[in-house]
Design a protein around this motif. Structure first.
Motif, PDB file in Angstrom:
ATOM      1  N   UNK A 140       2.252   2.928  10.342  1.00  0.00           N
ATOM      2  CA  UNK A 140       3.073   1.966   9.608  1.00  0.00           C
ATOM      3  C   UNK A 140       2.411   1.456   8.335  1.00  0.00           C
ATOM      4  N   UNK A 141       1.320   2.113   7.907  1.00  0.00           N
ATOM      5  CA  UNK A 141       0.684   1.686   6.652  1.00  0.00           C
ATOM      6  C   UNK A 141       1.520   2.179   5.465  1.00  0.00           C
ATOM      7  N   UNK A 142       1.671   1.313   4.484  1.00  0.00           N
ATOM      8  CA  UNK A 142       2.396   1.726   3.272  1.00  0.00           C
ATOM      9  C   UNK A 142       1.494   2.674   2.478  1.00  0.00           C
ATOM     10  N   UNK A 143       2.116   3.702   1.903  1.00  0.00           N
ATOM     11  CA  UNK A 143       1.334   4.694   1.141  1.00  0.00           C
ATOM     12  C   UNK A 143       0.507   4.022   0.043  1.00  0.00           C
ATOM     13  N   UNK A 144       1.056   2.946  -0.536  1.00  0.00           N
ATOM     14  CA  UNK A 144       0.361   2.249  -1.614  1.00  0.00           C
ATOM     15  C   UNK A 144      -0.910   1.535  -1.167  1.00  0.00           C
ATOM     16  N   UNK A 145      -1.076   1.367   0.151  1.00  0.00           N
ATOM     17  CA  UNK A 145      -2.299   0.743   0.670  1.00  0.00           C
ATOM     18  C   UNK A 145      -3.372   1.777   1.023  1.00  0.00           C
ATOM     19  N   UNK A 146      -3.024   3.041   0.776  1.00  0.00           N
ATOM     20  CA  UNK A 146      -3.988   4.112   1.066  1.00  0.00           C
ATOM     21  C   UNK A 146      -4.462   4.736  -0.236  1.00  0.00           C
ATOM     22  N   UNK A 147      -5.769   4.942  -0.299  1.00  0.00           N
ATOM     23  CA  UNK A 147      -6.340   5.634  -1.444  1.00  0.00           C
ATOM     24  C   UNK A 147      -7.088   6.850  -0.902  1.00  0.00           C
ATOM     25  N   UNK A 148      -6.950   7.980  -1.570  1.00  0.00           N
ATOM     26  CA  UNK A 148      -7.704   9.158  -1.156  1.00  0.00           C
ATOM     27  C   UNK A 148      -8.716   9.493  -2.241  1.00  0.00           C
TER      28      UNK A 148
END
Ligand code: C2E
Ligand code: CA
Ligand code: CA
Length: 277
Positions: A140-148
Protein backbone atom coordinates in the motif's frame (compact mmCIF):
# COMPACT_ATOMS: atom_id res chain seq x y z
CA UNK A 1 58.62 -30.16 -16.55
CA UNK A 2 56.10 -32.93 -16.15
CA UNK A 3 56.19 -32.39 -12.41
CA UNK A 4 55.72 -28.67 -12.87
CA UNK A 5 52.76 -29.28 -15.12
CA UNK A 6 51.43 -31.75 -12.65
CA UNK A 7 51.85 -29.27 -9.84
CA UNK A 8 50.31 -26.53 -11.94
CA UNK A 9 47.36 -28.76 -12.59
CA UNK A 10 47.00 -29.62 -8.94
CA UNK A 11 47.28 -25.99 -7.90
CA UNK A 12 44.69 -24.92 -10.40
CA UNK A 13 42.38 -27.67 -9.31
CA UNK A 14 42.66 -27.01 -5.60
CA UNK A 15 42.24 -23.26 -5.99
CA UNK A 16 39.12 -23.89 -8.01
CA UNK A 17 37.93 -26.11 -5.21
CA UNK A 18 38.59 -23.50 -2.56
CA UNK A 19 36.78 -20.82 -4.55
CA UNK A 20 33.99 -23.25 -5.33
CA UNK A 21 33.70 -24.36 -1.71
CA UNK A 22 33.70 -20.79 -0.46
CA UNK A 23 30.95 -19.97 -2.92
CA UNK A 24 28.89 -22.97 -1.87
CA UNK A 25 29.47 -22.23 1.80
CA UNK A 26 28.48 -18.61 1.37
CA UNK A 27 25.50 -19.47 -0.77
CA UNK A 28 24.12 -21.93 1.74
CA UNK A 29 24.79 -19.40 4.53
CA UNK A 30 22.95 -16.67 2.65
CA UNK A 31 20.08 -18.98 1.81
CA UNK A 32 19.79 -19.89 5.47
CA UNK A 33 20.00 -16.21 6.37
CA UNK A 34 17.01 -15.49 4.18
CA UNK A 35 15.02 -18.41 5.58
CA UNK A 36 15.91 -17.56 9.19
CA UNK A 37 15.23 -13.84 8.88
CA UNK A 38 18.82 -12.87 9.50
CA UNK A 39 18.72 -9.92 7.11
CA UNK A 40 17.95 -6.45 8.44
CA UNK A 41 17.69 -3.01 6.97
CA UNK A 42 19.43 -0.01 8.43
CA UNK A 43 18.29 3.47 7.44
CA UNK A 44 20.42 6.52 6.80
CA UNK A 45 18.70 9.91 6.60
CA UNK A 46 19.06 12.31 3.70
CA UNK A 47 18.93 15.95 4.77
CA UNK A 48 17.72 18.89 2.72
CA UNK A 49 20.66 21.30 2.65
CA UNK A 50 18.87 24.63 2.96
CA UNK A 51 15.62 23.63 4.68
CA UNK A 52 17.35 21.29 7.09
CA UNK A 53 14.64 18.63 7.25
CA UNK A 54 14.93 14.90 6.63
CA UNK A 55 13.69 14.10 3.13
CA UNK A 56 13.90 10.37 3.48
CA UNK A 57 16.13 7.44 4.19
CA UNK A 58 18.29 5.06 2.24
CA UNK A 59 17.73 1.43 3.20
CA UNK A 60 21.03 -0.42 3.61
CA UNK A 61 21.21 -4.17 3.96
CA UNK A 62 22.81 -5.87 6.96
CA UNK A 63 23.23 -9.54 7.81
CA UNK A 64 22.86 -10.34 11.49
CA UNK A 65 25.01 -13.46 11.48
CA UNK A 66 24.35 -15.79 14.44
CA UNK A 67 28.08 -16.03 15.25
CA UNK A 68 29.78 -13.11 13.50
CA UNK A 69 27.27 -10.39 14.40
CA UNK A 70 26.35 -7.61 11.98
CA UNK A 71 27.94 -8.01 8.55
CA UNK A 72 27.90 -5.15 6.02
CA UNK A 73 26.83 -5.62 2.39
CA UNK A 74 30.31 -5.05 0.97
CA UNK A 75 31.17 -8.51 2.27
CA UNK A 76 28.33 -10.40 0.59
CA UNK A 77 26.40 -8.35 -1.99
CA UNK A 78 28.87 -9.14 -4.78
CA UNK A 79 28.52 -12.86 -3.98
CA UNK A 80 24.75 -12.67 -3.89
CA UNK A 81 24.88 -11.01 -7.31
CA UNK A 82 26.61 -14.07 -8.79
CA UNK A 83 23.84 -16.41 -7.61
CA UNK A 84 20.11 -16.61 -8.16
CA UNK A 85 19.75 -15.47 -4.53
CA UNK A 86 19.82 -11.83 -5.61
CA UNK A 87 16.22 -12.20 -6.73
CA UNK A 88 14.69 -13.25 -3.40
CA UNK A 89 17.06 -11.06 -1.37
CA UNK A 90 16.38 -8.04 -3.59
CA UNK A 91 12.65 -8.63 -3.28
CA UNK A 92 12.94 -9.02 0.48
CA UNK A 93 14.75 -5.66 0.72
CA UNK A 94 12.16 -3.89 -1.42
CA UNK A 95 9.21 -5.38 0.48
CA UNK A 96 10.75 -4.72 3.90
CA UNK A 97 11.64 -1.10 3.04
CA UNK A 98 8.15 -0.43 1.64
CA UNK A 99 6.46 -2.05 4.66
CA UNK A 100 8.61 0.00 7.01
CA UNK A 101 7.81 3.24 5.20
CA UNK A 102 4.06 2.48 5.34
CA UNK A 103 4.36 1.84 9.09
CA UNK A 104 6.27 5.12 9.52
CA UNK A 105 3.68 7.03 7.46
CA UNK A 106 0.95 5.63 9.73
CA UNK A 107 2.98 6.62 12.78
CA UNK A 108 3.15 10.20 11.55
CA UNK A 109 6.61 10.24 10.01
CA UNK A 110 5.05 11.57 6.84
CA UNK A 111 6.45 13.35 3.84
CA UNK A 112 9.27 10.99 3.32
CA UNK A 113 10.72 8.65 0.77
CA UNK A 114 12.53 5.40 1.28
CA UNK A 115 15.38 4.70 -1.12
CA UNK A 116 16.26 1.15 -2.13
CA UNK A 117 19.42 0.11 -3.96
CA UNK A 118 18.92 -2.01 -7.06
CA UNK A 119 21.82 -4.20 -8.15
CA UNK A 120 22.77 -4.60 -11.80
CA UNK A 121 21.29 -8.08 -11.94
CA UNK A 122 18.01 -6.98 -10.37
CA UNK A 123 17.81 -4.07 -12.76
CA UNK A 124 18.13 -6.38 -15.77
CA UNK A 125 15.50 -8.85 -14.55
CA UNK A 126 12.60 -9.01 -16.97
CA UNK A 127 10.06 -9.06 -14.14
CA UNK A 128 11.43 -6.04 -12.24
CA UNK A 129 8.39 -3.89 -13.02
CA UNK A 130 6.04 -6.67 -12.02
CA UNK A 131 7.86 -7.09 -8.72
CA UNK A 132 7.74 -3.35 -8.02
CA UNK A 133 4.03 -3.17 -8.89
CA UNK A 134 3.24 -6.19 -6.77
CA UNK A 135 5.12 -4.93 -3.72
CA UNK A 136 3.61 -1.43 -3.96
CA UNK A 137 0.16 -2.95 -4.20
CA UNK A 138 0.76 -5.47 -1.42
CA UNK A 139 2.20 -2.93 1.03
CA UNK A 140 0.00 0.00 0.00
CA UNK A 141 2.98 2.35 -0.32
CA UNK A 142 2.47 5.16 -2.81
CA UNK A 143 4.95 5.03 -5.69
CA UNK A 144 5.95 8.61 -4.88
CA UNK A 145 7.22 7.48 -1.46
CA UNK A 146 9.62 5.03 -3.08
CA UNK A 147 12.97 5.96 -4.54
CA UNK A 148 15.15 3.53 -6.46
CA UNK A 149 18.92 4.00 -6.62
CA UNK A 150 20.70 2.58 -9.64
CA UNK A 151 24.46 2.94 -9.94
CA UNK A 152 25.83 4.93 -12.84
CA UNK A 153 27.66 1.85 -14.12
CA UNK A 154 24.48 -0.22 -14.08
CA UNK A 155 22.52 2.54 -15.80
CA UNK A 156 25.09 2.97 -18.57
CA UNK A 157 25.76 -0.73 -19.26
CA UNK A 158 22.78 -0.87 -21.61
CA UNK A 159 21.54 2.69 -21.88
CA UNK A 160 18.72 1.86 -24.30
CA UNK A 161 17.27 -0.75 -21.98
CA UNK A 162 17.80 1.54 -18.97
CA UNK A 163 15.80 4.25 -20.69
CA UNK A 164 12.86 1.86 -21.18
CA UNK A 165 12.86 0.64 -17.57
CA UNK A 166 13.33 4.08 -16.04
CA UNK A 167 10.54 5.47 -18.21
CA UNK A 168 8.18 2.73 -17.04
CA UNK A 169 9.12 3.33 -13.38
CA UNK A 170 8.73 7.07 -13.80
CA UNK A 171 5.24 6.58 -15.27
CA UNK A 172 4.31 4.89 -11.99
CA UNK A 173 5.62 7.90 -10.05
CA UNK A 174 8.65 6.18 -8.53
CA UNK A 175 11.49 8.59 -7.68
CA UNK A 176 14.70 7.73 -9.55
CA UNK A 177 18.27 8.39 -8.53
CA UNK A 178 21.56 7.57 -10.26
CA UNK A 179 23.91 6.41 -7.49
CA UNK A 180 27.70 6.73 -7.16
CA UNK A 181 27.72 9.34 -9.89
CA UNK A 182 31.11 10.27 -11.34
CA UNK A 183 32.71 6.84 -10.99
CA UNK A 184 31.55 5.43 -14.30
CA UNK A 185 31.30 6.71 -17.81
CA UNK A 186 28.16 8.69 -18.51
CA UNK A 187 27.04 9.87 -21.85
CA UNK A 188 25.59 13.30 -21.19
CA UNK A 189 23.07 12.75 -23.95
CA UNK A 190 21.64 9.82 -22.03
CA UNK A 191 21.72 11.60 -18.72
CA UNK A 192 19.47 14.17 -20.33
CA UNK A 193 17.18 11.49 -21.80
CA UNK A 194 16.87 9.41 -18.63
CA UNK A 195 13.77 10.51 -16.69
CA UNK A 196 15.70 10.78 -13.43
CA UNK A 197 14.96 12.98 -10.45
CA UNK A 198 18.35 13.00 -8.79
CA UNK A 199 21.98 12.01 -9.00
CA UNK A 200 24.10 11.11 -6.01
CA UNK A 201 27.70 12.28 -6.23
CA UNK A 202 30.04 9.47 -5.24
CA UNK A 203 31.58 9.73 -1.79
CA UNK A 204 35.11 9.53 -3.24
CA UNK A 205 34.74 13.09 -4.60
CA UNK A 206 33.18 14.39 -1.39
CA UNK A 207 35.99 12.95 0.69
CA UNK A 208 38.58 14.73 -1.47
CA UNK A 209 36.94 18.16 -1.05
CA UNK A 210 39.41 20.49 0.60
CA UNK A 211 42.33 18.19 -0.28
CA UNK A 212 42.12 18.07 -4.04
CA UNK A 213 41.20 20.98 -6.31
CA UNK A 214 40.13 18.61 -9.07
CA UNK A 215 37.51 17.03 -6.79
CA UNK A 216 36.13 20.48 -5.98
CA UNK A 217 35.97 21.34 -9.69
CA UNK A 218 34.25 18.03 -10.50
CA UNK A 219 31.67 18.40 -7.72
CA UNK A 220 30.90 21.98 -8.77
CA UNK A 221 30.57 20.94 -12.42
CA UNK A 222 28.28 17.99 -11.59
CA UNK A 223 25.98 20.25 -9.54
CA UNK A 224 25.78 22.85 -12.32
CA UNK A 225 25.24 20.26 -15.01
CA UNK A 226 22.53 18.43 -13.08
CA UNK A 227 20.72 21.64 -12.20
CA UNK A 228 20.81 22.77 -15.83
CA UNK A 229 18.78 19.60 -16.55
CA UNK A 230 16.51 20.12 -13.51
CA UNK A 231 18.03 17.11 -11.77
CA UNK A 232 18.51 17.32 -8.00
CA UNK A 233 21.90 16.58 -6.46
CA UNK A 234 22.63 14.52 -3.39
CA UNK A 235 26.10 14.24 -1.87
CA UNK A 236 26.95 10.98 -0.09
CA UNK A 237 29.67 10.32 2.45
CA UNK A 238 29.58 13.81 3.98
CA UNK A 239 31.65 13.57 7.14
CA UNK A 240 32.86 17.10 7.95
CA UNK A 241 31.37 20.57 8.33
CA UNK A 242 33.92 21.83 5.77
CA UNK A 243 32.53 19.39 3.19
CA UNK A 244 28.99 20.43 4.07
CA UNK A 245 29.84 24.12 3.82
CA UNK A 246 31.36 23.62 0.37
CA UNK A 247 28.24 21.75 -0.76
CA UNK A 248 25.89 24.38 0.67
CA UNK A 249 27.87 27.12 -1.05
CA UNK A 250 27.69 25.34 -4.39
CA UNK A 251 23.98 24.64 -4.28
CA UNK A 252 23.89 20.89 -3.58
CA UNK A 253 20.30 19.90 -2.66
CA UNK A 254 20.62 17.03 -0.20
CA UNK A 255 23.30 15.60 1.99
CA UNK A 256 23.87 12.15 3.43
CA UNK A 257 26.71 11.02 5.64
CA UNK A 258 28.18 10.34 9.06
CA UNK A 259 28.16 14.11 9.79
CA UNK A 260 24.39 13.80 10.27
CA UNK A 261 23.94 10.16 11.05
CA UNK A 262 25.27 6.67 10.53
CA UNK A 263 22.82 4.18 9.01
CA UNK A 264 20.52 3.23 11.92
CA UNK A 265 18.24 0.34 12.87
CA UNK A 266 14.60 1.21 12.13
CA UNK A 267 13.68 2.10 15.75
CA UNK A 268 16.66 4.45 16.10
CA UNK A 269 15.85 6.09 12.79
CA UNK A 270 12.26 6.76 13.90
CA UNK A 271 13.59 8.28 17.12
CA UNK A 272 16.01 10.53 15.22
CA UNK A 273 13.22 11.58 12.91
CA UNK A 274 11.01 12.37 15.89
CA UNK A 275 13.72 14.59 17.41
CA UNK A 276 14.28 16.29 14.08
CA UNK A 277 10.61 17.03 13.39
P1 C2E B 1 26.00 2.78 -1.50
O1 C2E B 1 24.66 2.59 -2.10
O2 C2E B 1 26.91 3.73 -2.17
O3 C2E B 1 25.76 3.16 0.02
C1 C2E B 1 26.51 4.09 0.75
C2 C2E B 1 27.50 3.42 1.66
O4 C2E B 1 28.28 4.42 2.31
C3 C2E B 1 26.85 2.63 2.77
O5 C2E B 1 27.68 1.51 3.06
C4 C2E B 1 26.89 3.61 3.95
O6 C2E B 1 26.86 2.98 5.21
C5 C2E B 1 28.21 4.28 3.71
N1 C2E B 1 28.27 5.62 4.28
C6 C2E B 1 27.25 6.45 4.57
N2 C2E B 1 27.71 7.63 5.06
C7 C2E B 1 29.04 7.56 5.05
C8 C2E B 1 30.10 8.48 5.44
O7 C2E B 1 29.87 9.61 5.86
N3 C2E B 1 31.36 8.04 5.29
C9 C2E B 1 31.66 6.80 4.79
N4 C2E B 1 32.93 6.44 4.71
N5 C2E B 1 30.69 5.91 4.42
C10 C2E B 1 29.41 6.29 4.55
P2 C2E B 1 27.08 0.07 3.26
O8 C2E B 1 25.82 0.13 4.04
O9 C2E B 1 28.20 -0.78 3.76
O10 C2E B 1 26.70 -0.36 1.79
C11 C2E B 1 27.70 -0.57 0.83
C12 C2E B 1 27.12 -0.82 -0.52
O11 C2E B 1 26.37 -2.03 -0.56
C13 C2E B 1 26.10 0.26 -0.92
O12 C2E B 1 26.78 1.37 -1.41
C14 C2E B 1 25.30 -0.48 -1.98
O13 C2E B 1 25.95 -0.44 -3.22
C15 C2E B 1 25.32 -1.89 -1.47
N6 C2E B 1 24.03 -2.18 -0.81
C16 C2E B 1 23.62 -1.89 0.44
N7 C2E B 1 22.36 -2.32 0.67
C17 C2E B 1 21.97 -2.89 -0.50
C18 C2E B 1 20.75 -3.52 -0.92
O14 C2E B 1 19.75 -3.63 -0.20
N8 C2E B 1 20.72 -4.00 -2.21
C19 C2E B 1 21.79 -3.87 -3.06
N9 C2E B 1 21.67 -4.35 -4.30
N10 C2E B 1 22.93 -3.28 -2.70
C20 C2E B 1 23.01 -2.80 -1.43
CA1 CA C 1 23.00 3.86 -2.67
CA1 CA D 1 26.83 5.44 -3.61
Amino acid sequence: RAKQQHCGFLYFNSSMNIAGKRQLFLESGLRRALEHNEFELYYQPKIHVTKGHITGAEALLRWRHPRSGIIGPDRFIADIETTSLIEPVGEWVLREACQQMVAWCHAGLAGQRVAVNLSARQFSQPDLLLVVDQILQETGLKAGNLELEISETTAMSDAGQTLKILTALKQRGVHLCIDSFGTGYSSLGYLKRFPIDAIKIDHSFIQELGRDNDAAAIVTAIIQLAHSMSIAVIAEGVETTAQRDFLVQHGCDEIQGFLYSMPLPAEDYAELFGQHA
